[in-house]
Scaffold this motif. Structure first.
Motif, PDB file in Angstrom:
ATOM      1  N   UNK A  50       0.862  -1.285   0.049  1.00 19.28           N
ATOM      2  CA  UNK A  50       0.108  -0.101   0.060  1.00 19.28           C
ATOM      3  C   UNK A  50       0.894   1.176  -0.130  1.00 19.28           C
ATOM      4  N   UNK A  51       2.010   1.098   0.856  1.00 18.10           N
ATOM      5  CA  UNK A  51       2.881   2.353   0.830  1.00 18.10           C
ATOM      6  C   UNK A  51       3.314   2.497  -0.615  1.00 18.10           C
ATOM      7  N   UNK A  52       3.738   1.604  -1.209  1.00 23.32           N
ATOM      8  CA  UNK A  52       4.296   1.720  -2.538  1.00 23.32           C
ATOM      9  C   UNK A  52       3.090   1.968  -3.807  1.00 23.32           C
ATOM     10  N   UNK A  53       1.954   2.093  -3.354  1.00 25.00           N
ATOM     11  CA  UNK A  53       1.188   2.581  -4.412  1.00 25.00           C
ATOM     12  C   UNK A  53       0.006   1.661  -4.911  1.00 25.00           C
ATOM     13  N   UNK A 262       8.260  -4.894  -2.613  1.00 20.49           N
ATOM     14  CA  UNK A 262       9.156  -4.303  -3.474  1.00 20.49           C
ATOM     15  C   UNK A 262       9.200  -4.991  -4.874  1.00 20.49           C
ATOM     16  N   UNK A 263       9.438  -6.096  -4.897  1.00 22.08           N
ATOM     17  CA  UNK A 263       9.819  -6.885  -6.046  1.00 22.08           C
ATOM     18  C   UNK A 263       8.071  -7.103  -6.654  1.00 22.08           C
ATOM     19  N   UNK A 264       7.160  -7.460  -6.011  1.00 21.25           N
ATOM     20  CA  UNK A 264       5.946  -7.507  -6.592  1.00 21.25           C
ATOM     21  C   UNK A 264       5.466  -6.105  -7.504  1.00 21.25           C
ATOM     22  N   UNK A 265       5.914  -4.940  -6.934  1.00 20.18           N
ATOM     23  CA  UNK A 265       5.660  -3.710  -7.252  1.00 20.18           C
ATOM     24  C   UNK A 265       6.592  -3.540  -8.705  1.00 20.18           C
ATOM     25  N   UNK A 266       7.659  -3.860  -8.510  1.00 21.82           N
ATOM     26  CA  UNK A 266       8.415  -3.760  -9.674  1.00 21.82           C
ATOM     27  C   UNK A 266       7.882  -4.672 -10.969  1.00 21.82           C
ATOM     28  N   UNK A 267       7.705  -5.671 -10.873  1.00 25.27           N
ATOM     29  CA  UNK A 267       7.076  -6.552 -11.955  1.00 25.27           C
ATOM     30  C   UNK A 267       5.802  -6.192 -12.393  1.00 25.27           C
ATOM     31  N   UNK A 268       4.922  -5.467 -11.575  1.00 25.00           N
ATOM     32  CA  UNK A 268       3.558  -5.053 -11.976  1.00 25.00           C
ATOM     33  C   UNK A 268       4.201  -3.562 -12.774  1.00 25.00           C
ATOM     34  N   UNK A 269       4.927  -3.145 -12.447  1.00 25.30           N
ATOM     35  CA  UNK A 269       5.347  -1.580 -13.020  1.00 25.30           C
ATOM     36  C   UNK A 269       5.916  -2.210 -14.599  1.00 25.30           C
TER      37      UNK A 269
END
Length: 332
Positions: A50-53, A262-269
């Motif tokens: 959530x903090x990562x958006x 963080x890794x999940x966020x990066x892959x979704x980006x």
């Protein structure tokens, strides 16, 4: 904003630092800091996502007690949708007391509480199928989600093309590997730390241990290796090391959960797995710099700043994905 459904243990952590020893008898020690946070491979990662958006929905079993109400309140303050939290009457909310040593180590005093009672019928299937990713944290703590109905649930997620990420809460054991056997072919990324991976497989070499999981059907393995960062092991190439980022270690609680977020966020980006893991390592560095699993991370911008300070080129690459993702979201 990407949508992530987080399934698995949501705990309340009570942390104090620094604790060099437990006083004898009824003695006492004055500490610098005491905090209460949401934690666990489900809850801790949900807060960080959530903090990562990300738009995050949590699914877990909690007790009908003060700690359960506190957990819900803290998640909601971070913007996490708590509609999927199921209250189990007469049971306790999972919680842990963590006396943090001066070097950041964290012995744990743990109450499992209600978390093992979560079952497939407690999880809203439509929400999982509407997500961009599903994190199943600590499946060994929710054995009823590994029965036939639970496996059917995650099978539907996989059939819909939604990536499934899995981590462990407890130390790895060989019997856990057998418990996870029906789940492993559905997993896109398995994300343990090196000690969990060794314990799970009985193989000391981390790469060989990861390859054993690939042989069990796992799509890829991202292993966190403490101060050495992370190691990515995939079927179609050589292992890749991703460096840790500089930090001053206060408390290592939640570093693995933040790496996952963080890794999940990066892959979704749309980042490469290597850059996504670098985002994960940056999140871990930030969390290690404060007390509790929600420490250090403010937002994705702060994470990118840390990466850019260490590796400007990686910062530009990742920043480009963030900008493109944001523009796409605004156009939509």
């Amino acid at each position: 904003m990407s949508a992530v459904a987080v399934v698995g243990p949501h705990l309340v952590d009570i942390l104090g630092r620094p604790v060099s020893e437990i006083p004898a008898g009824q003695g006492s020690v004055v500490l610098d800091e005491i905090r209460v946070t949401v934690a666990g491979t489900g809850g801790g990662a949900a807060v960080d996502l959530a903090k990562l958006g990300a738009t995050v929905t949590s699914f877990a079993a909690i007790g009908d007690d003060l700690l359960g109400r506190l957990l819900v309140t803290q998640l909601q303050e971070h913007g996490v949708d708590t509609a999927g939290l199921v209250t189990k009457h007469g049971q306790k909310t999972a919680s842990t007391i963590l006396p943090i040593r001066p070097n950041g180590e964290r012995p744990a005093l743990h109450v499992p509480g209600a978390m093992a009672s979560l079952q497939a019928g407690d999880v809203h299937v439509a929400t999982l199928l509407a997500a961009d990713a599903v994190l199943f944290g600590g499946p060994e703590t929710t054995p009823r989600l590994l029965d036939s109905e639970g496996i059917d649930l995650f099978g539907a997620v996989r059939a819909a093309g939604i990536p499934i990420f899995v981590d462990l809460l407890y130390p790895g054991r060989p019997e856990t590997l057998e418990l996870l056997a029906p789940l492993l072919p559905l997993v896109d990324w398995f994300m343990p730390n090196d000690q969990q991976l060794r314990g799970l497989t009985g193989v000391d070499d981390v790469v060989e241990a990861a390859r054993l999981l690939l042989g069990r059907g796992v799509g890829a393995v991202a292993v966190t290796v403490g101060e050495h960062g992370a190691l990515l092991v995939r079927p179609d190439g050589d292992p890749v090391s991703v460096p840790a980022l500089p930090t001053t270690v206060v408390d290592t609680t939640g570093c693995g959960d933040s790496f996952n977020a963080g890794m999940i966020t990066g892959l979704l980006l749309g980042c490469t797995a290597e850059d996504a893991a670098l985002i994960g390592c940056a999140c871990g560095a930030l969390v290690a710099s404060g007390l509790g699993s929600d420490a250090g991370i403010q937002d994705l911008g702060g994470v990118l700043t840390l990466i850019s300070e260490s590796d400007p080129e990686a910062g530009r690459r990742i920043g480009g994905h963030v900008a493109a993702h944001t523009a796409t979201a605004l156009d939509a």
